[in-house]
Scaffold this motif. Sequence first.
Motif, PDB file in Angstrom:
ATOM      1  N   ALA A  13      -9.752  13.723  13.896  1.00  0.00           N
ATOM      2  CA  ALA A  13      -9.508  13.382  15.324  1.00  0.00           C
ATOM      3  C   ALA A  13      -9.576  14.650  16.210  1.00  0.00           C
ATOM      4  CB  ALA A  13      -8.088  13.060  15.141  1.00  0.00           C
ATOM      5  N   THR A  14      -8.862  16.335  15.665  1.00  0.00           N
ATOM      6  CA  THR A  14      -9.621  16.851  16.715  1.00  0.00           C
ATOM      7  C   THR A  14     -11.475  17.277  16.962  1.00  0.00           C
ATOM      8  OG1 THR A  14      -7.445  17.728  16.329  1.00  0.00           O
ATOM      9  CG2 THR A  14      -8.549  19.443  16.889  1.00  0.00           C
ATOM     10  N   PHE A  15     -11.469  17.261  15.665  1.00  0.00           N
ATOM     11  CA  PHE A  15     -12.573  17.536  15.484  1.00  0.00           C
ATOM     12  C   PHE A  15     -13.586  16.815  16.601  1.00  0.00           C
ATOM     13  CE2 PHE A  15     -16.929  17.773  14.150  1.00  0.00           C
ATOM     14  CZ  PHE A  15     -17.672  18.675  13.188  1.00  0.00           C
ATOM     15  N   LEU A  16     -13.389  15.355  16.407  1.00  0.00           N
ATOM     16  CA  LEU A  16     -14.329  14.378  17.024  1.00  0.00           C
ATOM     17  C   LEU A  16     -13.324  14.373  18.493  1.00  0.00           C
ATOM     18  CD1 LEU A  16     -13.598  11.232  14.830  1.00  0.00           C
ATOM     19  CD2 LEU A  16     -16.108  12.630  15.635  1.00  0.00           C
ATOM     20  N   THR A  17     -12.393  14.955  18.972  1.00  0.00           N
ATOM     21  CA  THR A  17     -12.771  14.806  20.097  1.00  0.00           C
ATOM     22  C   THR A  17     -13.422  16.016  21.432  1.00  0.00           C
ATOM     23  OG1 THR A  17     -10.185  13.797  20.005  1.00  0.00           O
ATOM     24  CG2 THR A  17     -10.669  14.760  21.966  1.00  0.00           C
ATOM     25  N   ASP A  53     -22.042   6.484  14.906  1.00  0.00           N
ATOM     26  CA  ASP A  53     -21.457   6.931  13.686  1.00  0.00           C
ATOM     27  C   ASP A  53     -22.295   8.059  12.932  1.00  0.00           C
ATOM     28  OD1 ASP A  53     -20.678   4.588  13.477  1.00  0.00           O
ATOM     29  OD2 ASP A  53     -22.962   3.448  12.561  1.00  0.00           O
ATOM     30  N   LEU A  54     -23.547   8.753  13.823  1.00  0.00           N
ATOM     31  CA  LEU A  54     -23.516  10.499  13.522  1.00  0.00           C
ATOM     32  C   LEU A  54     -22.557  11.345  13.757  1.00  0.00           C
ATOM     33  CD1 LEU A  54     -26.956  10.395  15.266  1.00  0.00           C
ATOM     34  CD2 LEU A  54     -26.036  10.789  12.496  1.00  0.00           C
ATOM     35  N   LEU A  55     -21.501  11.070  14.964  1.00  0.00           N
ATOM     36  CA  LEU A  55     -19.808  12.407  15.340  1.00  0.00           C
ATOM     37  C   LEU A  55     -19.194  12.252  13.913  1.00  0.00           C
ATOM     38  CD1 LEU A  55     -20.166  11.751  18.961  1.00  0.00           C
ATOM     39  CD2 LEU A  55     -20.580  13.719  17.305  1.00  0.00           C
ATOM     40  N   GLY A  56     -19.602  10.807  13.536  1.00  0.00           N
ATOM     41  CA  GLY A  56     -18.241  10.217  12.418  1.00  0.00           C
ATOM     42  C   GLY A  56     -18.574  11.144  11.010  1.00  0.00           C
ATOM     43  N   LEU A 109     -13.920   8.027  13.482  1.00  0.00           N
ATOM     44  CA  LEU A 109     -12.801   8.559  12.437  1.00  0.00           C
ATOM     45  C   LEU A 109     -13.223   6.754  11.071  1.00  0.00           C
ATOM     46  CD1 LEU A 109     -10.975  10.281  11.786  1.00  0.00           C
ATOM     47  CD2 LEU A 109      -9.145   8.911  12.637  1.00  0.00           C
ATOM     48  N   THR A 110     -13.121   6.182  11.393  1.00  0.00           N
ATOM     49  CA  THR A 110     -14.131   5.208  10.376  1.00  0.00           C
ATOM     50  C   THR A 110     -14.670   5.990   9.175  1.00  0.00           C
ATOM     51  OG1 THR A 110     -12.484   3.871  11.603  1.00  0.00           O
ATOM     52  CG2 THR A 110     -13.948   2.747   9.436  1.00  0.00           C
ATOM     53  N   LEU A 111     -15.932   6.069  10.023  1.00  0.00           N
ATOM     54  CA  LEU A 111     -16.849   6.541   9.051  1.00  0.00           C
ATOM     55  C   LEU A 111     -16.728   7.970   8.469  1.00  0.00           C
ATOM     56  CD1 LEU A 111     -19.720   5.384   8.816  1.00  0.00           C
ATOM     57  CD2 LEU A 111     -20.488   7.050  10.427  1.00  0.00           C
ATOM     58  N   MET A 112     -15.897   9.110   9.585  1.00  0.00           N
ATOM     59  CA  MET A 112     -15.580  10.002   8.739  1.00  0.00           C
ATOM     60  C   MET A 112     -15.069  10.038   7.641  1.00  0.00           C
ATOM     61  SD  MET A 112     -13.054  13.000   9.813  1.00  0.00           S
ATOM     62  CE  MET A 112     -12.599  14.190   8.888  1.00  0.00           C
ATOM     63  N   MET A 113     -13.595   8.935   7.500  1.00  0.00           N
ATOM     64  CA  MET A 113     -12.992   8.449   5.849  1.00  0.00           C
ATOM     65  C   MET A 113     -14.128   8.261   4.831  1.00  0.00           C
ATOM     66  SD  MET A 113      -9.684   7.191   7.306  1.00  0.00           S
ATOM     67  CE  MET A 113      -9.951   6.402   8.708  1.00  0.00           C
ATOM     68  N   VAL A 114     -15.298   7.201   5.811  1.00  0.00           N
ATOM     69  CA  VAL A 114     -16.260   6.853   4.404  1.00  0.00           C
ATOM     70  C   VAL A 114     -17.241   8.064   3.756  1.00  0.00           C
ATOM     71  CG1 VAL A 114     -18.222   4.942   4.823  1.00  0.00           C
ATOM     72  CG2 VAL A 114     -15.924   4.115   5.992  1.00  0.00           C
TER      73      VAL A 114
END
Length: 272
Positions: free
Chosen positions: A132-136, A210-213, A162-167
């Motif tokens: 969350a911190t990285f994305l923000t 999606d790329l951000l994730g 964040l969901t795609l990060m977990m994936v």
Amino acid sequence: MAQAVEEWYKQMPIITRTYLTAAIVTTIGCSLDIISPFNLCLHPTLVVKQYQFWRLITNFLFFRKMVTRLGNDLRIFFIPVVSDNLLVLPDADRDLDFLFHMFFLARYCKLLEENSFRGRTADFFYMLLFGATFLTGTVLIGGMIPYLSESFAKIIFLSNSLTLMMVYVWSKQNPFIHMSFLGLFTFTAAYLPWVLLGFSVFVGASAWVDLLGMIAGHAYYFLEDVYPQMTGRRPLRTPSFIKALFADEAVVVARPANVRFAPPPAEEVHQD
């Protein structure tokens, strides 16, 4: 059926259950006009100047397509531009999009917490906090870069990222699992984030989300799994105050039934 759903919900690990519940309640509240999505989105000016710090959290809880009305023109965005007239898309497409992301959130968040982070709830929470911190931070910094600011300004909800990060993290930890996409073709789990990215582009969604994730997921994977093996140092060690918030249960491996283990070898008796 109701009991099965209730049991499935109760068996979810704590972080997954909490996040899924908050996301569903928030999204339904917006759909019923109880909550305005504009009060939840990531708006740097309102966060800094009006101290609306809750936006740093609530922008990860909304999972639906939005529309913005600019004059007489109605434009549809996967992640919308900030506007005074912000509306939830009122058709079946938004419901399909919502169910699609709820499925991936429930499945891969649960898989990570139950397997890769089994007995390490604090570490899993720290992973989500890092993401969350990285994305923000990426969105805020990207909004100040010329030629990129317009694209980043459209990203005001980071829940899908964040969901795609977990994936992505799950796919890196389970790269050889065979999967099928809608029964059309098979592939290994290592390519799952790219398949989802291609699907998002196919349905007209923004690839930036999606790329951000994926970038956030790769950053975590590198710092947590690759870099420690290269240097012997672990930069993402979970702080002690976060560990104090969670009472992690010890992982116990059950002994299979009717299995006898060989006795330890007897010590030889030496006679002089």
